[in-house]
Design a protein around this motif. Structure first.
Motif, short mmCIF file in Angstrom:
data_model
loop_
_atom_site.label_atom_id
_atom_site.label_comp_id
_atom_site.label_asym_id
_atom_site.label_seq_id
_atom_site.Cartn_x
_atom_site.Cartn_y
_atom_site.Cartn_z
N LEU A 67 14.51 -21.39 -12.72
CA LEU A 67 13.51 -22.23 -13.38
C LEU A 67 13.20 -21.53 -14.70
O LEU A 67 12.50 -20.52 -14.73
CB LEU A 67 12.26 -22.35 -12.50
N LEU A 68 13.77 -22.07 -15.76
CA LEU A 68 13.67 -21.37 -17.05
C LEU A 68 12.25 -21.45 -17.61
O LEU A 68 11.79 -20.52 -18.26
CB LEU A 68 14.68 -21.97 -18.04
N ASP B 175 23.93 -26.54 -31.77
CA ASP B 175 23.43 -25.66 -32.85
C ASP B 175 23.82 -24.21 -32.60
O ASP B 175 24.05 -23.45 -33.53
CB ASP B 175 21.90 -25.76 -32.96
N ALA B 176 23.88 -23.85 -31.31
CA ALA B 176 24.26 -22.48 -30.96
C ALA B 176 25.76 -22.35 -30.77
O ALA B 176 26.24 -21.37 -30.19
CB ALA B 176 23.53 -22.06 -29.68
N LEU C 113 21.19 -19.38 -22.14
CA LEU C 113 19.74 -19.31 -21.94
C LEU C 113 19.01 -19.16 -23.27
O LEU C 113 17.96 -19.78 -23.49
CB LEU C 113 19.38 -18.16 -21.00
N ALA C 114 19.61 -18.39 -24.17
CA ALA C 114 18.98 -18.18 -25.48
C ALA C 114 18.90 -19.49 -26.26
O ALA C 114 17.93 -19.74 -26.98
CB ALA C 114 19.77 -17.14 -26.27
N ALA C 115 19.93 -20.34 -26.09
CA ALA C 115 19.93 -21.62 -26.80
C ALA C 115 18.87 -22.56 -26.23
O ALA C 115 18.35 -23.43 -26.93
CB ALA C 115 21.31 -22.26 -26.71
N LEU C 116 18.54 -22.38 -24.94
CA LEU C 116 17.57 -23.28 -24.30
C LEU C 116 16.12 -22.83 -24.51
O LEU C 116 15.21 -23.65 -24.49
CB LEU C 116 17.86 -23.35 -22.79
N ILE D 235 18.79 -31.22 -25.60
CA ILE D 235 19.44 -29.99 -25.10
C ILE D 235 20.85 -29.88 -25.68
O ILE D 235 21.27 -28.81 -26.12
CB ILE D 235 19.46 -29.97 -23.55
N GLU D 236 21.53 -31.02 -25.71
CA GLU D 236 22.89 -31.01 -26.26
C GLU D 236 22.86 -30.54 -27.72
O GLU D 236 23.68 -29.72 -28.14
CB GLU D 236 23.51 -32.41 -26.16
#
Lengths: 258, 519
Positions: free
Chosen positions: B345-346, B279-280, B474-477, B273-274
């Motif tokens: 909850l993504l 990256d974003a 959220l877009a990065a995840l 995740i990091e």
């Protein structure tokens, strides 16, 4: 009234849980410049009596006056700062040098450093210790030297009154003799009023102007050494004075043989 | 040679942050502990009636294991925080520093309290009489005579407390406080013994340094050598300064904090995740080694921004459900339940990490065991080893009752050792995790669950309330959702867990990253 530096009127001292009073009906007046010795057996209340004078103990009944003032109403801390106190345990502060020990009461009284340094010098001379003892620690001193420092500490703030509770009891006879003589000289020189407790009748006879005989919390009788030796009013006093008298006779006999 | 090991360089790189936080925590706790227990000790030495209850309570605290004490403070503070939130609309963080500080403060009290009382009691009565007789007030007697004379004994107590606190502070990692314990907890999970050793040595070196500096101050005071006292004090200031330099920058407001629980898969996913956030171009840091419910509570209270949990875990421990439902139903209900708490909850990562019962393949074949139903027949002759949680969880109760499982013996242990125990034949059955790389490594078989008594454990990404509408975040995840295959997850875990040619969790995450499935 004011000529009595210390006065006790009908003092009673009871300790909680004790059946008998430690002191009862004690009345005693001590004049300016007097050297009074209190003698009596262990448990007779000598120490308790002494501690009433600087309020290390407070009486259950009766009145104690110091320099004309009833001390029950006074601040005990300020009272103690103007009364010298020497006791057998000495209680030199082990983490302080000789100079710091001697100047403790002046320091509490807020003297400046220069005045305290000068006073330490005077006192060391007075109790006949070399001036370079200032920086020594108590554990570097002999028993006699420690007791001299104890006396110097008690005298530091120039008290008028000295309370001494068997101050020389734990010393060897030679040191003890030298110290008692030195102290008597100081008493005269400084015009002190001294109240000394001792279980050694001979010491009391040789040092004091007046002797108070104490037994079971009561004063048996009071008188000058000569009066008590020659004409004791009580059987108890007579027996107390017997021993030094007999010792003196035996010594005299020894001296005659040679 | 250990110094040429790449893991040593990695450990060294983390030292400023871990050591800084460790020192900050230890010194604060020690200072607070002294500030409380020194006056209490003085009070107790003057009042015999207080002495016994004080010493007894301090001793009682000492008998509580450090980890348990820390664990106790966390829910206590959480409750308090909720209370202040309701009463004054002023919640405070019940996470990390505060519970650790309070627990360690309590821990430091006994030696200081005891030695203060002993030191003051040991003073020659003649000296006390002299202090009184020369005209000292009780306060002057205390300051000028009693405390200086008791100082060596009190100082010895402080030194003991310092060593205890610095050692015990390593246990503050699971409640979310970064410390040298991060090396130990991470190392233990990934079998990275260089990390474990590094953490132990660093904590011991710190404890000895502080102890020696305090000894220097003590001897300086005692022998009246002021340059020693000064040296000791300057040394302590230098140690304290070390706490303030590093690591604090990343607590900055715009930074995204990724939580991770205490096992390898969590470390890898947090690292992944990091990498996605970096990256974003989003600043990110990880907070690892959190206890299971600690992580959830930290997210709910916005202490961390994102972490990965498992549907079955939340179903049982947070929703308090004991019924077993199909996975879609569990996910749907969970999503609604979380939404009520403003937690997003993504989505699922695409694999399950469920509890499973596993055996060594050879042993299972010898006994002809394929499913838990087969196991139940042989169970009275067999032993089970489980992690700390499993035997207390409703899943265990469910599977046990569904199949009537009764084992000859059951033991609890660290999950790392659990796999080794079953491989070595010290246990016949273990509570394994279905995505764990060690299933592959130790050639274990996962036993079938024909009655479907074990609930589903989809790995899901949870987002903190304050980030639920943060579109960049959220877009990065999102690329992670539905993108991880269970075999890849096992393989990645194995890369970090295996004893030979071990890789860091960051490297494992880097290995996993290109293998993410495209939507």
């Amino acid at each position: 009234m004011n000529e009595h530096v210390i006065a006790l009127h009908d003092v009673v001292q009871r300790f909680p849980g004790a059946e008998q009073a430690a002191l009862s009906g004690i009345s005693l007046e001590i004049r300016q410049g007097e050297f009074v010795a209190i003698v009596g057996p262990s448990g007779s209340g000598k120490t308790t009596l002494l501690r009433l004078v600087n309020r290390l103990a407070n009486p259950s009944a009766g009145e104690v006056l110091v320099e004309g003032e009833a001390i029950a109403a006074s601040d005990p801390v300020r009272l103690r700062r103007r009364i010298g106190y020497v006791f057998q345990g000495i209680g030199l502060f082990p983490h302080m040098s000789v100079a710091e020990n001697i100047s403790i009461t002046p320091r509490l009284l807020g003297w400046n450093a220069e005045k305290m340094q000068k006073r330490v010098g005077e006192l060391l001379a007075l109790v006949r210790l070399p001036d370079d003892y200032r920086s020594r620690m108590p554990d570097e001193l002999s028993g006699g030297e420690r007791q001299r420092v104890g006396v110097a500490r008690a005298l530091a703030a120039k008290p008028n009154i000295m309370l001494m509770d068997e101050p020389f009891g734990a010393l060897d006879p030679v040191t003890r003799d030298a110290l008692t003589r030195d102290y008597r000289a100081l008493h005269e020189e400084l015009g002190l009023t001294s109240l000394l407790i001792t279980h050694d009748v001979l010491e009391a006879l040789l040092l004091a102007d007046r002797i108070v005989v104490l037994n079971r919390g009561c004063i048996v009788e009071t008188g000058s050494p000569a009066e008590l030796m020659r004409a004791p009013k009580h059987e108890f006093t007579r027996r107390l004075m017997e021993m030094p008298e007999q010792q003196a006779k035996r010594l005299a006999a020894l001296l005659q043989v040679h | 040679m250990i110094f040429s090991d790449p893991r040593f360089a990695q450990a060294l790189a983390r030292l400023p942050e871990y050591l800084g936080n460790h020192i900050l925590l230890s010194l604060c706790a020690l200072t607070l502990g002294i500030a409380i227990s020194l006056p209490l000790g003085i009070l107790a030495s003057r009042n015999a009636a207080l002495r016994w209850p004080m010493l007894a309570s301090a001793s009682l605290i000492q008998t509580i294991p450090g980890l348990a004490l820390l664990a106790l403070f966390y829910p206590l503070l959480l409750g308090l925080s909720n209370l202040t939130a309701m009463a004054f609309n002023a919640p405070f963080s019940a996470f990390g520093f505060l519970p650790s500080l309070l627990a360690l403060t309590l821990y430091s009290m006994l030696p200081v309290l005891r030695n203060t009382i002993t030191g003051l009691d040991g003073i020659d009565p003649a000296v006390l009489e002299a202090a009184q007789g020369t005209g000292m007030t009780p306060a002057q007697s205390l300051r000028m005579v009693e405390l200086p004379l008791a100082a060596p004994v009190i100082m010895a107590g402080i030194r003991t407390a310092a060593v205890w606190v610095i050692g015990t502070a390593t246990l503050s990692t699971p409640v979310g406080q970064t410390s040298l314990g991060n090396y130990i907890f991470t190392g233990l999970q990934t079998q990275n013994w260089v990390f474990v050793l590094f953490g132990c040595v660093a904590a011991a070196a710190l404890a000895m340094t502080v102890d020696q500096l305090l000894a220097l101050i003590e001897s300086g005071v005692k022998t009246r050598k002021h340059h020693r006292t000064l040296g000791g004090v300057l040394g302590m200031i230098a140690v304290a300064a070390a706490a303030l330099v590093p690591g604090q920058a990343q607590r900055a407001a715009g930074n995204y904090v990724i939580g991770a629980k205490t096992f390898t898969e969590q470390f890898i996913l947090a690292a992944l995740i990091e990498q996605k956030l970096r990256d974003a171009n989003l600043p990110a840091s990880r907070l690892e080694g959190l206890g299971s419910t600690v992580a959830f509570d930290a997210l709910a209270s916005n202490e961390i921004d994102v972490y990965v949990d498992y549907s079955g875990t939340l179903w049982a421990t947070q929703m308090q459900r004991t019924d077993v439902r199909p996975r879609e139903e569990v996910l749907r209900e969970l999503k609604d339940w979380l939404a009520a708490k403003n937690i997003l909850l993504l989505g699922s990562l695409g694999f399950e990490n469920s509890y499973a019962l596993a055996m060594k393949r050879s042993r299972a074949e010898a006994l002809n065991i394929n499913t838990i139903a087969d196991l139940a027949i042989h169970a009275p002759k067999l032993s089970i080893a489980a992690d700390y949680e499993f035997l207390a969880r409703p899943e265990w109760a469910a599977v046990r009752d569904a199949y009537g499982l009764r084992f000859r013996a059951q033991r609890q242990m660290q999950s790392t050792f659990m796999y080794e125990a079953v491989a070595a034949g010290e246990a016949d059955v273990i509570s394994a995790f279905s995505s764990d790389g060690r299933i592959k490594q130790y050639d274990l078989v996962v036993l079938g669950d024909p009655k479907r008594s074990l609930p589903p454990y989809d790995a899901i990404v949870l987002v903190a309330p304050k980030r639920a509408k943060d579109e960049a975040f959220l877009a990065a995840l999102r690329p992670l959702i539905g993108a991880i295959d269970v075999d890849d997850m096992r393989e990645a875990s194995l890369l970090a867990d295996r004893p030979e040619n071990k890789q860091t969790v960051e490297d494992a995450a880097r290995w996993l990253n290109p293998r993410l499935k495209k939507p």
